[in-house]
Design a protein around this motif. Structure first.
Motif, mmCIF file in Angstrom:
data_model
loop_
_atom_site.group_PDB
_atom_site.id
_atom_site.type_symbol
_atom_site.label_atom_id
_atom_site.label_comp_id
_atom_site.label_asym_id
_atom_site.label_seq_id
_atom_site.Cartn_x
_atom_site.Cartn_y
_atom_site.Cartn_z
ATOM 1 N N UNK A 257 23.692 26.733 89.930
ATOM 2 C CA UNK A 257 24.831 26.549 89.044
ATOM 3 C C UNK A 257 24.379 25.778 87.814
ATOM 4 N N UNK A 258 24.922 26.140 86.685
ATOM 5 C CA UNK A 258 24.535 25.519 85.420
ATOM 6 C C UNK A 258 25.290 24.205 85.233
ATOM 7 N N UNK A 259 24.972 23.256 86.117
ATOM 8 C CA UNK A 259 25.591 21.927 86.130
ATOM 9 C C UNK A 259 24.497 20.894 86.372
ATOM 10 N N UNK A 260 24.764 19.623 86.091
ATOM 11 C CA UNK A 260 23.772 18.593 86.429
ATOM 12 C C UNK A 260 23.400 18.612 87.909
ATOM 13 N N UNK B 192 17.377 20.606 82.994
ATOM 14 C CA UNK B 192 18.357 19.821 82.230
ATOM 15 C C UNK B 192 18.652 20.495 80.895
ATOM 16 N N UNK B 193 17.618 21.014 80.242
ATOM 17 C CA UNK B 193 17.826 21.728 78.980
ATOM 18 C C UNK B 193 18.641 23.002 79.192
ATOM 19 N N UNK B 194 18.395 23.714 80.287
ATOM 20 C CA UNK B 194 19.165 24.924 80.569
ATOM 21 C C UNK B 194 20.641 24.591 80.750
ATOM 22 N N UNK B 195 20.917 23.469 81.401
ATOM 23 C CA UNK B 195 22.304 23.052 81.612
ATOM 24 C C UNK B 195 22.930 22.557 80.308
ATOM 25 N N UNK B 196 22.200 21.759 79.579
ATOM 26 C CA UNK B 196 22.769 21.142 78.371
ATOM 27 C C UNK B 196 22.830 22.100 77.173
ATOM 28 N N UNK B 197 21.778 22.874 76.970
ATOM 29 C CA UNK B 197 21.696 23.705 75.765
ATOM 30 C C UNK B 197 21.824 25.198 76.034
ATOM 31 N N UNK B 198 21.608 25.635 77.259
ATOM 32 C CA UNK B 198 21.634 27.062 77.560
ATOM 33 C C UNK B 198 22.834 27.497 78.372
ATOM 34 N N UNK B 199 23.759 26.579 78.602
ATOM 35 C CA UNK B 199 24.922 26.863 79.445
ATOM 36 C C UNK B 199 25.893 27.833 78.779
ATOM 37 N N UNK B 200 26.284 28.850 79.522
ATOM 38 C CA UNK B 200 27.367 29.752 79.157
ATOM 39 C C UNK B 200 28.343 29.673 80.322
ATOM 40 N N UNK B 201 29.622 29.366 80.057
ATOM 41 C CA UNK B 201 30.586 29.233 81.160
ATOM 42 C C UNK B 201 30.549 30.425 82.114
ATOM 43 N N UNK B 202 30.488 30.124 83.394
ATOM 44 C CA UNK B 202 30.468 31.153 84.426
ATOM 45 C C UNK B 202 29.105 31.751 84.706
ATOM 46 N N UNK B 203 28.067 31.281 84.029
ATOM 47 C CA UNK B 203 26.716 31.823 84.223
ATOM 48 C C UNK B 203 25.801 30.769 84.816
ATOM 49 N N UNK B 204 24.950 31.183 85.727
ATOM 50 C CA UNK B 204 23.983 30.292 86.354
ATOM 51 C C UNK B 204 22.679 30.308 85.576
ATOM 52 N N UNK B 205 21.779 29.395 85.934
ATOM 53 C CA UNK B 205 20.420 29.501 85.429
ATOM 54 C C UNK B 205 19.524 29.893 86.596
ATOM 55 N N UNK B 206 18.385 30.444 86.277
ATOM 56 C CA UNK B 206 17.463 30.948 87.281
ATOM 57 C C UNK B 206 16.156 30.175 87.175
ATOM 58 N N UNK B 207 15.591 29.811 88.309
ATOM 59 C CA UNK B 207 14.317 29.105 88.341
ATOM 60 C C UNK B 207 13.328 29.924 89.160
ATOM 61 N N UNK B 208 12.112 30.013 88.665
ATOM 62 C CA UNK B 208 11.020 30.676 89.389
ATOM 63 C C UNK B 208 9.815 29.755 89.346
#
Length: 165
Positions: free
Chosen positions: A26-29, A67-83
């Motif tokens: 989830x794109x949250x802290x 943290x950058x993905x959450x703070x600067x790359x966040x789009x409501x309702x979208x997650x970030x992906x880590x590999x």
């Protein structure tokens, strides 16, 4: 240290890694914190124990990139992906004993296309703006690539490390 906007060989065309961890958060802290902890745990299981240089460095890279993905790359309702990957030719967990460096790569993908990371000089009293300077200082290479199948970008960093025993 090297920073590029595109890797020499995109991750999807690279050799299959010996080890791979891949997950959406989830794109949250809270999601960023969980991602960081799982990166550290996976590295420990793969031969880079807690409190070693490789584990600490990649965990810090994960903390900054997520943290950058959450703070600067966040789009409501979208997650970030880590590999997280460890190079297939590396020692970590393979028992080859060759002593060759291990390439550890972390990639964080978000859905914002228009906000590309850039190294900027923060003012001395700024409360933010130093994270990418840490990434640039700690990573052997780092950069960004556009997402292939959808809008967004991947910010990646690599280090070369030897397995800590």
């Amino acid at each position: 240290m090297e920073s590029t906007t595109h890797p020499t060989q995109p991750a999807h065309e690279a050799e299959a890694p010996a080890r791979e961890f891949d997950m959406c958060f989830t794109s949250t802290p809270r999601g960023a914190r969980l991602a960081r902890r799982l990166v550290s745990h996976r590295l420990h299981k793969w031969g880079h124990p807690y409190n070693t240089t490789a584990n600490d460095t990649v965990t810090l890279l994960a903390a900054e990139l997520t943290a950058n993905a959450v703070r600067h790359g966040h789009v409501p309702g979208r997650d970030f992906h880590l590999r997280l990957t460890v190079d297939a030719s590396a020692d970590a967990g393979t028992g080859t004993g060759t002593g060759r460096p291990t390439r550890i790569r972390i990639e964080v993908t978000d859905t914002r296309t228009e906000r590309l990371p850039a190294l900027t000089a923060p003012t001395p009293d700024a409360e933010a703006g130093r994270g990418l300077h840490l990434v640039a200082a700690l990573a052997t290479r780092w950069g960004t690539t556009p997402r292939i199948a959808a809008p967004g970008k991947t910010v990646w960093a690599e280090i070369n490390a030897r397995p800590d025993r």
